[in-house]
Enzyme design. Sequence first.
Site, PDB file in Angstrom:
ATOM      1  N   ARG A  52     -31.151  25.989 -14.907  1.00 42.19           N
ATOM      2  CA  ARG A  52     -31.573  25.224 -13.709  1.00 42.19           C
ATOM      3  C   ARG A  52     -31.089  23.776 -13.822  1.00 42.19           C
ATOM      4  O   ARG A  52     -30.694  23.170 -12.822  1.00 42.19           O
ATOM      5  CB  ARG A  52     -33.088  25.288 -13.531  1.00 42.19           C
ATOM      6  CG  ARG A  52     -33.534  24.598 -12.231  1.00 42.19           C
ATOM      7  CD  ARG A  52     -35.000  24.798 -11.947  1.00 42.19           C
ATOM      8  NE  ARG A  52     -35.845  24.141 -12.948  1.00 42.19           N
ATOM      9  CZ  ARG A  52     -37.166  24.216 -12.973  1.00 42.19           C
ATOM     10  NH1 ARG A  52     -37.802  24.935 -12.054  1.00 42.19           N
ATOM     11  NH2 ARG A  52     -37.860  23.596 -13.899  1.00 42.19           N
ATOM     12  N   HIS A 101     -23.595   2.079  -4.286  1.00 40.53           N
ATOM     13  CA  HIS A 101     -23.976   3.481  -4.063  1.00 40.53           C
ATOM     14  C   HIS A 101     -22.906   4.459  -4.534  1.00 40.53           C
ATOM     15  O   HIS A 101     -23.216   5.531  -5.041  1.00 40.53           O
ATOM     16  CB  HIS A 101     -24.250   3.729  -2.580  1.00 40.53           C
ATOM     17  CG  HIS A 101     -25.537   3.132  -2.098  1.00 40.53           C
ATOM     18  ND1 HIS A 101     -25.768   1.783  -2.072  1.00 40.53           N
ATOM     19  CD2 HIS A 101     -26.668   3.707  -1.628  1.00 40.53           C
ATOM     20  CE1 HIS A 101     -26.974   1.545  -1.595  1.00 40.53           C
ATOM     21  NE2 HIS A 101     -27.555   2.703  -1.320  1.00 40.53           N
ATOM     22  N   LYS A 142     -33.725  19.504  -8.917  1.00 41.86           N
ATOM     23  CA  LYS A 142     -34.865  18.890  -9.615  1.00 41.86           C
ATOM     24  C   LYS A 142     -34.522  17.420  -9.863  1.00 41.86           C
ATOM     25  O   LYS A 142     -34.217  16.997 -10.995  1.00 41.86           O
ATOM     26  CB  LYS A 142     -35.203  19.654 -10.904  1.00 41.86           C
ATOM     27  CG  LYS A 142     -36.633  19.378 -11.381  1.00 41.86           C
ATOM     28  CD  LYS A 142     -37.122  20.462 -12.305  1.00 41.86           C
ATOM     29  CE  LYS A 142     -38.452  20.128 -12.963  1.00 41.86           C
ATOM     30  NZ  LYS A 142     -39.590  19.954 -12.071  1.00 41.86           N
ATOM     31  N   GLU A 174     -44.234  24.827  -0.712  1.00 43.96           N
ATOM     32  CA  GLU A 174     -44.645  24.748  -2.122  1.00 43.96           C
ATOM     33  C   GLU A 174     -45.640  23.613  -2.254  1.00 43.96           C
ATOM     34  O   GLU A 174     -46.056  23.023  -1.261  1.00 43.96           O
ATOM     35  CB  GLU A 174     -43.417  24.554  -3.037  1.00 43.96           C
ATOM     36  CG  GLU A 174     -42.646  23.267  -2.790  1.00 43.96           C
ATOM     37  CD  GLU A 174     -41.456  23.080  -3.741  1.00 43.96           C
ATOM     38  OE1 GLU A 174     -41.444  23.653  -4.836  1.00 43.96           O
ATOM     39  OE2 GLU A 174     -40.540  22.319  -3.365  1.00 43.96           O
ATOM     40  N   LEU A 198     -38.224  24.113  -4.936  1.00 36.75           N
ATOM     41  CA  LEU A 198     -37.679  24.145  -6.289  1.00 36.75           C
ATOM     42  C   LEU A 198     -37.775  25.591  -6.795  1.00 36.75           C
ATOM     43  O   LEU A 198     -38.832  26.221  -6.662  1.00 36.75           O
ATOM     44  CB  LEU A 198     -38.478  23.230  -7.222  1.00 36.75           C
ATOM     45  CG  LEU A 198     -37.834  23.133  -8.605  1.00 36.75           C
ATOM     46  CD1 LEU A 198     -36.698  22.116  -8.575  1.00 36.75           C
ATOM     47  CD2 LEU A 198     -38.838  22.744  -9.666  1.00 36.75           C
TER      48      LEU A 198
END
Length: 283
Positions: A52, A101, A142, A174, A198
């Site tokens: 992940r 940025h 994440k 979630e 997620l």
Amino acid sequence: MDMQVYLNGEFLPLGEAKISVLDRGFLFGDGVYEVIPVYGGKPLRLTEHLRRLDQSLANIRMQPPLTDEAWSAIFDRLISGTHDQSIYLQVTRGVATKRDHAIPAGVAPTLFAMCTPIAPPPPAGIRAITVEDIRWNRCDIKAITLLANVLLRQQALDTGAAEAILIRDGKVLEGAASNIMIVLGGTLVTPPKGAAILPGITRDLVLELAAAQGVPTEERTIDLSELGQASEIWMTSSTREILPVIELDGKPVGEGKAGPLWAVLQSAYQAYKQMLRESARAG
Ligand code: PDD
């Protein structure tokens, strides 16, 4: 003594771990993280967590900075004793020469990891509220950029609840820092993976354990109206395992206490943790 943490190739006391104010994690929230529970000194589903991490990195245009073996060696040095703990790891895009940025070229990522004790979650269950999801459209990454999650969790805490359940376009997604599962007519239902949530490691493990127990499971979109019909609602995460929600928006869920299917999965989950502890002891 300060606990030891890992920062950019070194192990040092927490108080001595410092990063530059030009770190893009600090300036832009430009980075990703993982939280991996550890039982009996052994990380739970380590490979899945690292895959992940790779996915989060790829989504923000970064390469995996270390091999699985190198991460493992770091974690082995951070894990102390056999009590329940969790590894926090963070990778940011690193320190650029100025605030801009645009993604800088040739910058080494900042790597940080620490291991802290975790307490068993409250088995009696929690109160939750539903709130409008104010996050972005890539919640599958994440990302350390957690301002919306922080505000939503605090909104729940301000009402005496422990978690916020996020709703977007009438769909249940979630929690602010957890996945959601509901029991409808004996079936365990959870929203499908995609950009809106997620892909929780605990979620996948609970689905697997449910299947092994012969509990029917379904991954599909959940309407807000279905929350009111659910006989059980659970929140899952690496640090809080499977948490029953016993009150939602001030109304009891089911009987207003942890439900019978939760008890089945809770005991399967505890057995899984115990197996991990025993396999660690067996070497
Ligand atoms: N959070 N959804 C969100 C938004 C989360 O932040 C988390 C975990 C989860 C559950 O994922 P997992 O089962 O892999 O832990 C779902 C971690 C624990 C945190 O931010 O501390």
